[in-house]
Design an enzyme around this catalytic site. Structure first.
Site, PDB file in Angstrom:
ATOM      1  N   CYS A 145      -7.201  -7.913  -2.076  1.00  0.00           N
ATOM      2  CA  CYS A 145      -7.254  -7.607  -0.712  1.00  0.00           C
ATOM      3  C   CYS A 145      -8.650  -7.291  -0.313  1.00  0.00           C
ATOM      4  O   CYS A 145      -9.034  -6.860   0.654  1.00  0.00           O
ATOM      5  CB  CYS A 145      -6.452  -6.511  -0.427  1.00  0.00           C
ATOM      6  SG  CYS A 145      -4.702  -6.669  -0.778  1.00  0.00           S
ATOM      7  N   ARG A 156     -11.953  -6.311   3.895  1.00  0.00           N
ATOM      8  CA  ARG A 156     -10.723  -5.698   3.595  1.00  0.00           C
ATOM      9  C   ARG A 156      -9.705  -6.310   4.402  1.00  0.00           C
ATOM     10  O   ARG A 156      -9.901  -6.193   5.534  1.00  0.00           O
ATOM     11  CB  ARG A 156     -10.979  -4.069   3.763  1.00  0.00           C
ATOM     12  CG  ARG A 156     -12.034  -3.516   3.133  1.00  0.00           C
ATOM     13  CD  ARG A 156     -11.607  -3.283   1.405  1.00  0.00           C
ATOM     14  NE  ARG A 156     -10.315  -2.612   1.183  1.00  0.00           N
ATOM     15  CZ  ARG A 156     -10.578  -1.183   1.145  1.00  0.00           C
ATOM     16  NH1 ARG A 156     -11.657  -0.501   1.211  1.00  0.00           N
ATOM     17  NH2 ARG A 156      -9.475  -0.401   0.962  1.00  0.00           N
ATOM     18  N   CYS A 196      -5.033   1.629   5.273  1.00  0.00           N
ATOM     19  CA  CYS A 196      -4.000   1.441   4.214  1.00  0.00           C
ATOM     20  C   CYS A 196      -2.693   2.370   4.315  1.00  0.00           C
ATOM     21  O   CYS A 196      -1.736   2.297   3.834  1.00  0.00           O
ATOM     22  CB  CYS A 196      -4.378   1.488   2.641  1.00  0.00           C
ATOM     23  SG  CYS A 196      -5.218   2.901   2.152  1.00  0.00           S
ATOM     24  N   CYS A 241      -8.419  -2.938  -3.408  1.00  0.00           N
ATOM     25  CA  CYS A 241      -7.723  -3.854  -4.580  1.00  0.00           C
ATOM     26  C   CYS A 241      -8.056  -5.115  -4.641  1.00  0.00           C
ATOM     27  O   CYS A 241      -8.723  -5.845  -3.408  1.00  0.00           O
ATOM     28  CB  CYS A 241      -6.125  -3.942  -4.392  1.00  0.00           C
ATOM     29  SG  CYS A 241      -5.379  -2.049  -4.564  1.00  0.00           S
ATOM     30  N   CYS A 278       0.722  -1.206   0.035  1.00  0.00           N
ATOM     31  CA  CYS A 278      -0.032   0.062   0.045  1.00  0.00           C
ATOM     32  C   CYS A 278       0.860   1.508   0.024  1.00  0.00           C
ATOM     33  O   CYS A 278       0.359   2.278  -0.698  1.00  0.00           O
ATOM     34  CB  CYS A 278      -0.937   0.104   1.075  1.00  0.00           C
ATOM     35  SG  CYS A 278      -2.168  -1.241   1.028  1.00  0.00           S
ATOM     36  N   LYS A 318      -0.323   3.298  -3.269  1.00  0.00           N
ATOM     37  CA  LYS A 318      -1.264   4.211  -2.469  1.00  0.00           C
ATOM     38  C   LYS A 318      -0.548   5.551  -2.075  1.00  0.00           C
ATOM     39  O   LYS A 318      -0.778   6.326  -2.312  1.00  0.00           O
ATOM     40  CB  LYS A 318      -2.270   3.426  -1.640  1.00  0.00           C
ATOM     41  CG  LYS A 318      -3.218   2.595  -2.065  1.00  0.00           C
ATOM     42  CD  LYS A 318      -4.228   2.124  -1.111  1.00  0.00           C
ATOM     43  CE  LYS A 318      -5.244   1.065  -1.890  1.00  0.00           C
ATOM     44  NZ  LYS A 318      -6.333   0.807  -0.655  1.00  0.00           N
TER      45      LYS A 318
END
Length: 266
Positions: free
Chosen positions: A230, A244, A255, A227, A139, A143
């Site tokens: 996940c 999640r 995340c 995602c 992540c 992200k």
């Protein structure tokens, strides 16, 4: 067209025009958070636009954030929206993002991870290392780094966080706050959470009443969508974010996009 300021906004604007010391708040965000704690999402968004105008960005995750986009778009047709493409989203999510772009006639800035860092991670650990060592590293690259890069040039952003999304990490989400994860010593970042008080039922009532576009995965038992590797559907009576990172401890299911929620509870 410049935004007209309410009397309360004018007071805040005077603070913005004053010289402030590093890390001092440009306005009393705690006081405003209290004052707006029971205001409608639209009122919170109006305040955000009045203070920050085109410098306010809307974070769109490709799930129920369409409600936030809809409310913001009705206040400002030139609203700025961004979304994170981790490279691991469901095909349905990509189609949904495009549907929203076309539905509102807006540009959605899609952010991608740094290719060099991502390639190094996959080369060293493969495509599913998060099942073994946690989602933090993956992540962080897919992200957090793209978000951090984006927010470095932003004064304020709005998210679709709700208190009922996660009792472990989001139950205390404020209507607005100084971003505890992405503010820096010389650049405060303001974060608005207009939907904080809305329940999942209210969000879906809004979507259905106005016939807004939504991710088709919701029809297959997915409630909180991230995602593909996940995220999984939830069972009856499970909380929406139990799908999640299901292999990890409940209180750490962030995340890093909203890491301040975890920090605040530490």
């Amino acid at each position: 067209m410049p935004f007209l300021l309410t009397s309360s906004a004018q007071s805040v604007q005077r603070h913005l025009n004053q010289e402030t010391s590093p890390m001092s708040q440009a306005f009393n965000v705690a006081e405003l958070a209290t004052a707006y704690a029971n205001k409608s999402p639209q009122d919170i968004l109006k305040l955000a636009f009045e203070h920050f105008g085109d410098e306010l960005w809307i974070s769109f995750s490709g799930a129920e954030d369409v409600v936030l986009v809809d409310m913001a778009w009705k206040l400002n047709k030139k609203v700025k929206v961004f979304s994170l493409d981790t490279g691991r989203l469901h095909p349905e999510t990509y189609r949904f993002i495009e549907h929203v772009r076309e539905h509102y006639g807006i540009a959605i800035e899609v952010l991608s991870p740094d290719a060099t860092r991502l390639e190094a991670l996959v080369r060293e650990k493969g495509l599913f290392s998060f099942y073994k060592d946690g989602h933090g590293e993956c992540c962080g690259i897919r992200k957090i780094e793209p978000l951090k890069r984006k927010l470095a040039g932003v004064k304020a952003w709005a998210t679709g966080q709700r208190r009922d999304q996660s009792p472990g990490t989001r139950s205390q989400v404020a209507a607005m706050e100084l971003d505890g994860a992405f503010s820096t010593a010389d650049k405060p970042l303001y974060k608005f959470n207009p939907l904080a008080q809305m329940s999942s039922e209210e969000v879906w009532a809004y979507i259905r009443m106005l016939e807004l576009p939504y991710n088709s995965l919701h029809e297959r038992g997915y409630t909180s969508i991230g995602c593909e590797p996940c995220t999984r559907p939830v069972l009856p009576n499970q909380h929406e974010r139990e799908g999640r990172w299901w292999w990890e401890e409940e209180t750490q299911k962030e995340c890093g996009l909203h890491a301040g929620n975890v920090i605040a509870r530490a």
